[in-house]
Scaffold this motif. Structure first.
Motif, PDB file in Angstrom:
ATOM      1  N   ASP A  69       8.355 -21.498  10.632  1.00 23.60           N
ATOM      2  CA  ASP A  69       7.599 -21.170  11.845  1.00 23.60           C
ATOM      3  C   ASP A  69       6.797 -19.483  11.347  1.00 23.60           C
ATOM      4  OD1 ASP A  69       6.192 -23.041  13.120  1.00 23.60           O
ATOM      5  OD2 ASP A  69       6.326 -22.196  14.414  1.00 23.60           O
TER       6      ASP A  69
ATOM      7  N   ARG B 287      -5.740 -19.547  11.571  1.00 26.21           N
ATOM      8  CA  ARG B 287      -6.470 -21.282  12.468  1.00 26.21           C
ATOM      9  C   ARG B 287      -7.260 -21.600  11.640  1.00 26.21           C
ATOM     10  NH1 ARG B 287      -9.561 -22.686  16.874  1.00 26.21           N
ATOM     11  NH2 ARG B 287      -8.801 -23.756  18.251  1.00 26.21           N
TER      12      ARG B 287
ATOM     13  N   GLN C  72       1.048 -30.502   9.117  1.00 23.63           N
ATOM     14  CA  GLN C  72       2.873 -30.253   8.795  1.00 23.63           C
ATOM     15  C   GLN C  72       2.866 -29.035   8.098  1.00 23.63           C
ATOM     16  OE1 GLN C  72       3.787 -33.589   5.949  1.00 23.63           O
ATOM     17  NE2 GLN C  72       2.717 -33.755   4.705  1.00 23.63           N
TER      18      GLN C  72
ATOM     19  N   SER D  83       1.643 -24.200  12.454  1.00 18.84           N
ATOM     20  CA  SER D  83       3.133 -23.924  12.638  1.00 18.84           C
ATOM     21  C   SER D  83       3.401 -24.809  14.113  1.00 18.84           C
ATOM     22  CB  SER D  83       2.639 -21.529  13.780  1.00 18.84           C
ATOM     23  OG  SER D  83       1.844 -22.298  14.152  1.00 18.84           O
ATOM     24  N   ASN D  84       3.988 -24.118  14.257  1.00 21.51           N
ATOM     25  CA  ASN D  84       4.371 -24.898  16.030  1.00 21.51           C
ATOM     26  C   ASN D  84       3.574 -24.762  17.123  1.00 21.51           C
ATOM     27  OD1 ASN D  84       7.162 -26.266  15.322  1.00 21.51           O
ATOM     28  ND2 ASN D  84       7.822 -24.884  15.892  1.00 21.51           N
ATOM     29  N   GLU D  85       3.164 -23.534  17.416  1.00 18.94           N
ATOM     30  CA  GLU D  85       2.154 -23.467  17.743  1.00 18.94           C
ATOM     31  C   GLU D  85       0.125 -23.754  17.922  1.00 18.94           C
ATOM     32  OE1 GLU D  85      -1.002 -19.216  19.321  1.00 18.94           O
ATOM     33  OE2 GLU D  85       1.094 -18.938  18.249  1.00 18.94           O
TER      34      GLU D  85
ATOM     35  N   ARG E  15       0.236 -26.843  16.362  1.00 18.51           N
ATOM     36  CA  ARG E  15       0.664 -28.383  15.800  1.00 18.51           C
ATOM     37  C   ARG E  15       0.064 -28.386  17.522  1.00 18.51           C
ATOM     38  NH1 ARG E  15       5.519 -29.682  12.386  1.00 18.51           N
ATOM     39  NH2 ARG E  15       4.828 -29.021  11.337  1.00 18.51           N
ATOM     40  N   GLU E  16       0.412 -27.596  18.602  1.00 17.65           N
ATOM     41  CA  GLU E  16      -0.076 -28.175  20.125  1.00 17.65           C
ATOM     42  C   GLU E  16      -1.252 -27.016  20.132  1.00 17.65           C
ATOM     43  OE1 GLU E  16       2.989 -25.367  22.331  1.00 17.65           O
ATOM     44  OE2 GLU E  16       5.029 -27.156  21.086  1.00 17.65           O
ATOM     45  N   ASP E  17      -2.493 -26.924  19.433  1.00 11.76           N
ATOM     46  CA  ASP E  17      -3.556 -26.798  19.588  1.00 11.76           C
ATOM     47  C   ASP E  17      -4.655 -27.864  20.099  1.00 11.76           C
ATOM     48  OD1 ASP E  17      -6.190 -26.219  18.568  1.00 11.76           O
ATOM     49  OD2 ASP E  17      -5.374 -24.310  18.314  1.00 11.76           O
ATOM     50  N   ARG E  18      -5.451 -28.309  20.663  1.00  8.10           N
ATOM     51  CA  ARG E  18      -5.959 -29.437  20.944  1.00  8.10           C
ATOM     52  C   ARG E  18      -7.088 -29.406  19.718  1.00  8.10           C
ATOM     53  NH1 ARG E  18      -6.950 -32.738  25.211  1.00  8.10           N
ATOM     54  NH2 ARG E  18      -9.779 -33.757  25.184  1.00  8.10           N
TER      55      ARG E  18
ATOM     56  N   VAL F 102      -5.171 -30.842  16.104  1.00 15.18           N
ATOM     57  CA  VAL F 102      -4.786 -31.934  16.109  1.00 15.18           C
ATOM     58  C   VAL F 102      -6.066 -32.531  16.578  1.00 15.18           C
ATOM     59  CG1 VAL F 102      -3.164 -33.213  17.947  1.00 15.18           C
ATOM     60  CG2 VAL F 102      -2.481 -31.043  17.207  1.00 15.18           C
TER      61      VAL F 102
END
Length: 112
Positions: free
Chosen positions: A50, A77, A92, A95-97, A99-102, A105
């Motif tokens: 990550d 980003r 995929q 990063s996890n961060e 993947r949580e960005d509206r 996504v």
């Protein structure tokens, strides 16, 4: 496979050899190894740690290899957004961060 030199050599011969690489090995946290491997196959970014998925140089190398319009001055980003706008499956590689960005996504879902 989990030997760094062997993996880089195999991918240099055939980028499809990525299918046989141990995706959980410690080498995915090694920046030098990941830079080498994403330069051969940008899809390998999805297996990087990550931390390295958040590294501007690593992300740039991966998406440049995949032929996406990214520039070295772009933030991670911005590069991820450009990539998921081209192909939602690139989420995929985030990063996890991110993947949580509206926005990231939503862009990925629109291109899936």
């Amino acid at each position: 496979w989990s030997d760094k030199e062997f993996v880089l050599g195999m991918l240099g011969l055939n980028g499809n050899a990525l299918a046989y690489v141990n995706k959980t090995a410690d080498m995915w946290s090694d920046k030098e190894f990941v830079m080498g491997i994403v330069g051969l196959n940008g899809n390998a970014l999805q297996y990087a740690s990550d931390d390295l998925k958040g590294d501007q140089n690593v992300v740039f190398a991966a998406f440049k290899q995949k032929g996406y319009s990214v520039e070295g001055h772009m933030s991670v980003r911005e590069m991820i957004l450009a990539a998921v706008r081209a192909d939602g499956n690139n989420l995929q590689c985030a990063s996890n961060e991110l993947r949580e960005d509206r926005e990231v996504v939503l862009a990925a879902v629109r291109k899936s």
